[in-house]
Design an enzyme around this catalytic site. Sequence first.
Site, mmCIF file in Angstrom:
data_model
loop_
_atom_site.group_PDB
_atom_site.id
_atom_site.type_symbol
_atom_site.label_atom_id
_atom_site.label_comp_id
_atom_site.label_asym_id
_atom_site.label_seq_id
_atom_site.Cartn_x
_atom_site.Cartn_y
_atom_site.Cartn_z
ATOM 1 N N ASN A 72 40.115 14.899 118.546
ATOM 2 C CA ASN A 72 40.995 14.476 119.564
ATOM 3 C C ASN A 72 42.004 13.636 119.687
ATOM 4 O O ASN A 72 42.136 12.746 118.525
ATOM 5 C CB ASN A 72 39.933 14.344 120.903
ATOM 6 C CG ASN A 72 40.524 15.347 121.905
ATOM 7 O OD1 ASN A 72 41.599 15.465 122.055
ATOM 8 N ND2 ASN A 72 39.585 15.987 122.789
ATOM 9 N N HIS A 102 33.288 -8.442 109.600
ATOM 10 C CA HIS A 102 33.358 -9.863 108.717
ATOM 11 C C HIS A 102 31.855 -10.311 109.013
ATOM 12 O O HIS A 102 31.031 -10.168 109.627
ATOM 13 C CB HIS A 102 34.221 -11.109 109.644
ATOM 14 C CG HIS A 102 35.652 -10.534 109.570
ATOM 15 N ND1 HIS A 102 36.384 -11.009 108.785
ATOM 16 C CD2 HIS A 102 36.086 -9.786 110.521
ATOM 17 C CE1 HIS A 102 37.828 -10.664 108.886
ATOM 18 N NE2 HIS A 102 37.527 -9.790 110.089
ATOM 19 N N ALA A 129 33.978 10.781 123.641
ATOM 20 C CA ALA A 129 35.110 10.027 124.043
ATOM 21 C C ALA A 129 34.676 8.500 123.966
ATOM 22 O O ALA A 129 33.749 8.126 124.334
ATOM 23 C CB ALA A 129 35.760 10.456 125.158
ATOM 24 N N ALA A 147 29.549 9.844 124.894
ATOM 25 C CA ALA A 147 30.641 9.304 125.167
ATOM 26 C C ALA A 147 30.420 7.577 125.511
ATOM 27 O O ALA A 147 29.386 7.140 126.235
ATOM 28 C CB ALA A 147 31.198 9.577 126.315
#
Length: 172
Positions: A72, A102, A129, A147
């Site tokens: 998307n 890191h 999402a 999501a």
Amino acid sequence: MGILKSIGRDLGPARRDIVLNRLAAGYGVPAQLRRRILRAAGHDIHPTAWINPRGFYGSNSGLTIGAGSFINYGCFFDLGAPTTIGERVDIGYEVVFATCTHEDGDSARRAGTAKAAPIRVGDGAWIGARSVIMPGVSIGEGCVIAAGSVVTRDCKPNSLYAGVPAEWKKAL
């Protein structure tokens, strides 16, 4: 086709950003041409994958997207290490695939030595999402990531994960 042949696989960071993160990621570029540009740059994109605009690609290579997968709008692919998206995978808006991180540094600089690890998403998975997939994570086949989740560990196949950090919720 001339521009695609001239892209080559040796793009520097500036050319990469112009070609991949301006041209290929643009709204006016048809999905078929977007796939061709990404493949010409060095990514392994199946001809039936659908990739919407506004994505970010942090490298000329390292992204594999399988047959029938859907990406998307606005997804971010760090690509400090390979990212492999299986077949028939659905990726929601603005999902981040962060392959780089890191080590912990000392008090003078907490972000210590950089490191990278690959990400793998199994066939048939669905990532909601604005989820974030962290370095070294494997998401199993048929897995659903809710999501807004932050995935920090491997996810079992055919399972639902949700939360920050993402936790197993149930088998599907």
